[in-house]
Every structure is written in C-alpha cells, then in structure tokens.
Design an enzyme around this catalytic site. Structure first.
Site, PDB file in Angstrom:
ATOM      1  N   GLU A  18      41.101  45.652  27.198  1.00  0.00           N
ATOM      2  CA  GLU A  18      39.694  45.665  27.654  1.00  0.00           C
ATOM      3  C   GLU A  18      38.985  46.982  27.384  1.00  0.00           C
ATOM      4  O   GLU A  18      37.756  47.014  27.329  1.00  0.00           O
ATOM      5  CB  GLU A  18      39.628  45.377  29.157  1.00  0.00           C
ATOM      6  CG  GLU A  18      40.447  44.208  29.621  1.00  0.00           C
ATOM      7  CD  GLU A  18      39.983  42.853  29.046  1.00  0.00           C
ATOM      8  OE1 GLU A  18      40.327  41.841  29.655  1.00  0.00           O
ATOM      9  OE2 GLU A  18      39.298  42.823  28.014  1.00  0.00           O
TER      10      GLU A  18
ATOM     11  N   HIS B  99      49.029  46.618  32.720  1.00  0.00           N
ATOM     12  CA  HIS B  99      49.225  45.247  32.233  1.00  0.00           C
ATOM     13  C   HIS B  99      50.523  44.717  32.841  1.00  0.00           C
ATOM     14  O   HIS B  99      51.477  45.450  33.024  1.00  0.00           O
ATOM     15  CB  HIS B  99      49.333  45.231  30.696  1.00  0.00           C
ATOM     16  CG  HIS B  99      49.097  43.876  30.109  1.00  0.00           C
ATOM     17  ND1 HIS B  99      50.080  42.923  30.019  1.00  0.00           N
ATOM     18  CD2 HIS B  99      47.969  43.315  29.610  1.00  0.00           C
ATOM     19  CE1 HIS B  99      49.577  41.836  29.467  1.00  0.00           C
ATOM     20  NE2 HIS B  99      48.303  42.027  29.215  1.00  0.00           N
TER      21      HIS B  99
END
Ligand code: SDX
Length: 362
Positions: free
Chosen positions: A305, A246
């Site tokens: 996700e 991320h």
C-alpha cells in the site's frame, strides 16, 4: 485455535503463491517482478481465468469483450442517486455491483470485471460535480479507466503505470477478501455474491483500506526531518503505520518495488514531483528503523500500500477512491478463486469450540 487463522492452510490453489520468508509472489508460475513489468491487465486476467470458465478466453478476446461490457454497463450509472453519491466511493461501487445478476459463467465474470472499471470513475466524477464520461470500447481497460476518470486520453506512461498496479494486486493468495470470495463461492451463491463479500472485506483499514491513509500520513509528515518524530508520536498513540506490516511477509513486499519501478516513467515524464518520491523514501526508512526498535521480535516491512498511494495519486485518483481502484484490480483474483472453489472445493464450514455457559443442571 489459531487467532486470525494464522498459518492455517484453508485451500489448495494453482493461482498464486505468497512466500513470506523469501518475499516472493508468483502468479500462475510467473514471478510478480516479470508480470508487473510486462503484463497488461487483460493478459493477467486471461492468465488467472485460464481453465476456470466454460470456454477459454484469450487476452485479445477479453480486451474486446470488456470494452463491450463497459459500454453496456454504463447505463447503470444513471441509478447513482444522491444517497449513493453521499457514500464513500467503495460503498457506492458495492451498491452498484449489487444490482448485477448472480451467475457462475463467463458472461457473469466479464460483467463483474468490467463493472468497477466503469462505475468507479463515474462515481468519482459525479461526486466531484462533473458528468460521467462514456466508455470507449476500443481502449484497453486501464486506458479507458483513466480516460473516464479525467475526460482525457491518458499518456502511454500513465496507462502502463495503471496496468502495472492492476497486475501487481490482481491476486495474492488467501488474503481476507479472497477468502471471503471463496466462502461465498463454496455455497454456489454466484460470482456477484462472491465479489460483494470480497469488496466488503477489502474496505477495512487493515486490508485494502490502507493506501488513502498512507497519503494522509505523508502529507502530515511533510518533510524528511519530521518523519521520525511524527512516526514516534503515532506509535505512542497506539496507532499502526499504514503501509507497513503484513500477515505473511516477514520481509519487504515484492510489490512495493514493482510499484516504485512503475512510478519511474511518470517521474521522468514530469507527471510526479520527484520530491514526493524522496519524501516517501525518507519516511519509509524512518518507519522501518522505528518499527525495528519498537517491535524487535516482529519483522515489520513495507507492504504494497505504501507506494500504491503515490502511484494512484499521480494518476489522478482521489485518495478516498484508492480502495475502489484496488477492487478494480483484485476482482479478477476474487473471481478466479471463486471459480476454483466452485469447481474443486466443498462447502466451507469450519468448526468452533464452544466456550460459553453450560445449561444449569436440570
Ligand atoms: C493488504 O493478506 C494479504 O495478502 C493482504 C494484502 C493483499 O494483497 O490482499 O497484501 C493487502 O492488506 C496489505 C496490508 C495493508 N494494511 C496496512 O498497511 C495496515 C497496517 N498494517 C497492519 O495493521 C498489520 O500489519 C496487518 C493487519 C497488515 C497484519 O497484521 P497481523 O499479521 O494480524 O499482525 P498483528 O496485528 O498481530 O500485529 C503483530 C504485532 C502487534 O504488536 P503487539 O500488539 O503484539 O505489540 O505487530 C504490530 C502490532 O501492533 N504491528 C504494527 C503494524 N503492523 C503490525 N505496529 C505498527 N504499525 C504497523 N503497521
């Protein structure tokens, strides 16, 4: 110049804060953990839109208005021709939303919140060869989405699980699609234009296009014993592990645990095979270990996700639709940021450094 605008502050916002070092997300001052376990889609939508529309809208009114809007918007489904149905679901969704009028008022906002909730289930049913299910204005957004998708009323656990997902991904600072929404809003183009730009950014595999490939990865790995070998080969091929890493989080994405928590009632109700969760957990551990070995100077942890893939799969969404479901939840964040930008911001127009050739001396 910071490649990818990394660490560049491009706006002030009262909507959400992503603390990458602490692994903490707050939305309008409330921690994600509290919101994901207590809020409904309507309550977080009312929270995010508070003060950003020409008149206040309560959670109860929002629920009723969205129900009416879903019913009115169902007529647009008829324009789904074979060309649109041949596209990936999120592209067909984008095309249908493009038919909605632009505007900056509450009416435009409500229409855009309801639209993906009606359009995506209809697109999926038509692509599967079934007739679309008409909306039921009396239901909550999450319950009606699942009912329009499957043709059956969802269980309480299923509705709560979708609410938890839509809440968890409703807003997340200045991610790529939200930044796109703000850029468009800064020219005062209108909310439909902001949402179209944001959906176009979201569909990229580096952003919202990751959850479907996470499921492909879990299916390809098949068992915990295969995890390490499969992951090593993927990294050797220069691939990125979907569901990990991320730009902001240097530790575990707090939404990963919120979504894992939302899966538990589905497991207890027998709507998710416990072995699926166990496989995901062993793949997660193997991935974290191998990423630590391969990228020692770059903390790469699980992101939103990874468990999204299991949750949406358990609710009956086909994997190619996961980005579209992400759009259903994130639209309220895109709209809230667009309104904040229009009310408080200026035209977004950064500068660039020219590094091209200079004119030949005259
Ligand atoms: C979302 O911004 C947001 O808030 C987004 C989001 C939201 O709510 O809106 O949180 C939603 O988009 C989550 C991310 C979903 N995408 C994925 O899961 C795709 C896989 N992840 C990545 O591709 C990556 O981690 C990004 C795109 C998410 C972030 O990448 P960055 O910050 O631009 O980091 P980078 O590409 O500069 O990579 C730094 C290093 C590189 O190694 P080197 O080339 O320098 O040796 O880390 C490596 C990368 O190769 N790396 C990975 C990796 N992610 C980064 N290596 C393997 N697998 C990964 N997943």
């Amino acid at each position: 110049m910071k490649n990818g605008l990394e660490d560049v502050i491009a706006a002030e916002t009262q909507l959400s804060d992503v603390d990458g070092e602490a692994g903490r997300l707050i939305i309008r001052g409330i921690s994600l953990d509290e919101l994901a376990s207590t809020a409904t889609y309507e309550s977080v939508a009312a929270l995010l839109l508070d003060g950003l529309t020409e008149r206040p809208v309560s959670e109860a009114e929002l629920r009723g208005q969205l129900g009416l809007m879903r019913t009115q918007l169902f007529a647009h489904v008829q324009s789904l021709d074979q060309d649109l149905l041949a596209l990936p679901p999120v592209d067909a969704l984008r095309a249908l939303i493009a038919r909605l009028p632009d505007g900056e008022d509450l009416d435009a906002a409500l229409r855009l919140l309801a639209a993906p909730a009606v359009f995506l289930p209809a697109i999926l049913r038509l692509q599967a060869g079934s007739e679309p299910t008409e909306p039921d204005a009396k239901l909550s957004q999450s319950a009606d989405i699942l009912r329009m998708l499957t043709g059956r009323l969802p269980s309480k656990e299923q509705t709560s699980a979708l609410d938890a997902y839509l809440v968890a991904i409703s807003d997340h600072g200045l991610n790529a699609s939200t930044f796109a929404s703000r850029v468009i809003a800064s020219t005062r183009a209108g909310l439909t234009s902001s949402v179209l730009a944001a959906i176009s950014a979201l569909k990229g595999p580096l952003h919202g296009g990751a959850p479907g490939p996470v499921l492909d990865m879990l299916d390809a790995i098949g068992s915990g014993e295969n995890a390490r070998g499969w992951l090593a080969e993927a990294l050797d091929r220069g691939e990125r592990l979907m569901g990990f890493g991320h730009r902001i989080y240097r530790v575990r994405d707090p939404r990963a645990d919120a979504l894992k928590q939302a899966l538990r009632p589905l497991v207890s109700a027998g709507q998710v095979d416990r072995r699926r969760i166990e496989l995901a957990e062993s793949v997660e551990q193997a991935a974290l270990a191998i990423l630590r070995e391969r990228k020692p100077d770059r903390p790469l942890d699980v992101n939103v996700e990874f468990y999204t893939a299991l949750l949406l799969d358990a609710l009956g969404f086909p994997r190619e639709s996961f980005t579209g479901v992400f759009a259903i939840g994130r639209t309220v964040g895109w709209i809230a940021h667009a309104r904040e930008q229009a009310l408080e911001g200026r035209l977004i127009r950064p500068r660039s450094v020219y590094v091209g050739p200079l004119p030949r001396a005259a």
